[in-house]
Write a protein that holds these residues in place. Sequence first.
Motif, mmCIF file in Angstrom:
data_model
loop_
_atom_site.group_PDB
_atom_site.id
_atom_site.type_symbol
_atom_site.label_atom_id
_atom_site.label_comp_id
_atom_site.label_asym_id
_atom_site.label_seq_id
_atom_site.Cartn_x
_atom_site.Cartn_y
_atom_site.Cartn_z
ATOM 1 N N LYS A 115 -17.373 -14.507 -20.752
ATOM 2 C CA LYS A 115 -17.943 -15.693 -20.121
ATOM 3 C C LYS A 115 -18.757 -16.426 -21.286
ATOM 4 C CE LYS A 115 -18.109 -13.317 -15.790
ATOM 5 N NZ LYS A 115 -18.883 -12.660 -14.753
ATOM 6 N N VAL A 116 -19.345 -15.879 -22.139
ATOM 7 C CA VAL A 116 -20.352 -16.862 -23.250
ATOM 8 C C VAL A 116 -19.119 -17.641 -23.871
ATOM 9 C CG1 VAL A 116 -21.328 -16.731 -25.467
ATOM 10 C CG2 VAL A 116 -22.128 -15.085 -23.482
ATOM 11 N N VAL A 117 -17.783 -17.094 -24.649
ATOM 12 C CA VAL A 117 -16.661 -17.845 -25.124
ATOM 13 C C VAL A 117 -16.601 -18.968 -24.147
ATOM 14 C CG1 VAL A 117 -14.300 -17.745 -26.129
ATOM 15 C CG2 VAL A 117 -16.319 -15.836 -26.533
ATOM 16 N N ALA A 119 -26.724 -14.320 -30.173
ATOM 17 C CA ALA A 119 -26.241 -14.913 -31.523
ATOM 18 C C ALA A 119 -24.957 -15.741 -31.282
ATOM 19 C CB ALA A 119 -25.945 -13.673 -32.159
ATOM 20 N N HIS A 120 -24.133 -15.374 -30.530
ATOM 21 C CA HIS A 120 -22.803 -16.494 -30.258
ATOM 22 C C HIS A 120 -23.212 -17.729 -30.079
ATOM 23 C CE1 HIS A 120 -18.490 -16.151 -29.615
ATOM 24 N NE2 HIS A 120 -18.930 -17.625 -29.002
ATOM 25 N N TYR A 153 -22.337 -11.768 -35.677
ATOM 26 C CA TYR A 153 -23.058 -10.490 -35.144
ATOM 27 C C TYR A 153 -21.785 -9.340 -35.047
ATOM 28 C CZ TYR A 153 -20.432 -12.269 -31.161
ATOM 29 O OH TYR A 153 -19.290 -12.908 -30.212
ATOM 30 N N ILE A 154 -22.598 -8.209 -34.879
ATOM 31 C CA ILE A 154 -21.987 -6.861 -34.687
ATOM 32 C C ILE A 154 -22.619 -6.431 -33.734
ATOM 33 C CG2 ILE A 154 -21.250 -4.576 -35.451
ATOM 34 C CD1 ILE A 154 -20.561 -6.045 -38.415
ATOM 35 N N GLY A 155 -22.210 -5.766 -32.794
ATOM 36 C CA GLY A 155 -22.813 -5.094 -31.594
ATOM 37 C C GLY A 155 -22.324 -3.564 -31.474
ATOM 38 N N SER A 178 -15.431 -13.137 -37.340
ATOM 39 C CA SER A 178 -16.923 -12.660 -37.806
ATOM 40 C C SER A 178 -17.676 -12.058 -36.955
ATOM 41 C CB SER A 178 -17.476 -14.210 -37.899
ATOM 42 O OG SER A 178 -16.673 -14.908 -38.832
ATOM 43 N N ASN A 179 -16.961 -11.671 -35.697
ATOM 44 C CA ASN A 179 -18.077 -11.267 -34.635
ATOM 45 C C ASN A 179 -17.148 -9.910 -34.102
ATOM 46 O OD1 ASN A 179 -19.717 -13.555 -34.588
ATOM 47 N ND2 ASN A 179 -18.377 -14.558 -33.331
#
Length: 401
Positions: free
Chosen positions: A373-375, A347-348, A354-356, A45-46
């Motif tokens: 790090k977010v994950v 967004a995460h 999301y797409i960046g 999805s990301n």
Amino acid sequence: MYIENDEKEYEISQLDNKKRTNRSSLKKNGLLHDKILSYGDDTVSNKIIHGENLDVLKLLQEDFSNAFKCVYLDPPYNNGESYLHYLDNMEHEKWLSNLSERLRIIKSLLSEDGSLWLSIDDSEMHYLKVMADSVFGRENFVSTIIWEKRTTRENRKAFSRNHEYVLVYAKNALKWSKIRNTLPLTAEASDRYKNPDHDPRGPWQSVSANVQAGHATLNQFYTIVSPSGVSHYPPKGRCWVYSESKMMEEIKKNNIWFGRNGEGVPRIKKFLSDRKAGLVPETIWKAEIVGTTSDAKKHLLQLFTDTALFDTPKPEELIARILKISTNPGDLVLDAFLGSGTTCAVAHKMNRKYIGIEIGNHIRTHCFSRMKKVVDGEQGGISKDVNWTGGGGFEFFSVDK
């Protein structure tokens, strides 16, 4: 649209170059999937995409037409500054033309009830507004947000510039106004609800019982006698909000307030328990609520102890407010000038897809490292506010040259 600064080009390779040649042969719409830089579970999805954003936006049109609920853009402001990761100095007409070309594609990528949020400062703000009007239509301009980006005084220039702007457009302003979210009640707003008459229905606040008389009917002009015997007639040019029979019913139901001594002008009681919607977003966003550039840099310092900071980061709280207003969990978000990766990080954490897109090499040193790090559950920014503990993942792509 970013221009790499060769004199300050950042040394990026923390990964073994031999491993990076082990790139997957997967090609989708001109994009190469990089297994080494993809991370986590449920990555489909990301997406984080390394490439010139105009090229990538064109590639996205095939599969993502009318797909994005929110697009946030933090483009170069064209203010003549030289930053570590890019030069922000382009001929004015070229800067406008380049952005216009991107906005036209972005409009096609937005859902019919989607919105565009554009960060900018004084340097090009008014020209950008006129250009964006020409792309989206003046009728689809929603508002201008004033963001207090700093709380300290800048003494080196003629004025201390403490704010920036966020221009808000909708693909269809009428449709967007029906789906946009309100903001949660603040403690300050909740404190306005009191219960001076000990009403069993709980706290309430009063609002005016008279309105402008432009479209009034005859039965909205009458005298109201308060419990203490004081007569009240609507002010000149105004009328009561209810007909006389309706007003008498509301008085019997204890829904009309005449003040503590029963002599005041009648006002309508609105109960906190009946309130379903939150606060309508305002156009001035204070630093104490959505953070400052300094707050964003402090967060990046925690994330990147051995890596040069991105010069112009946005605080996660700012992006979180934008996504709270414009999206719901599961909606798709796009950032075509990803910078240090703030939009994807927020967004995460907020359970948006999301797409960046980023052309600079910092998409690996900053965006990839930050999202990893977010994950893994990093606790800076909005993490505690949204109870973020980690999970999910993302795919990394590069434009196939």
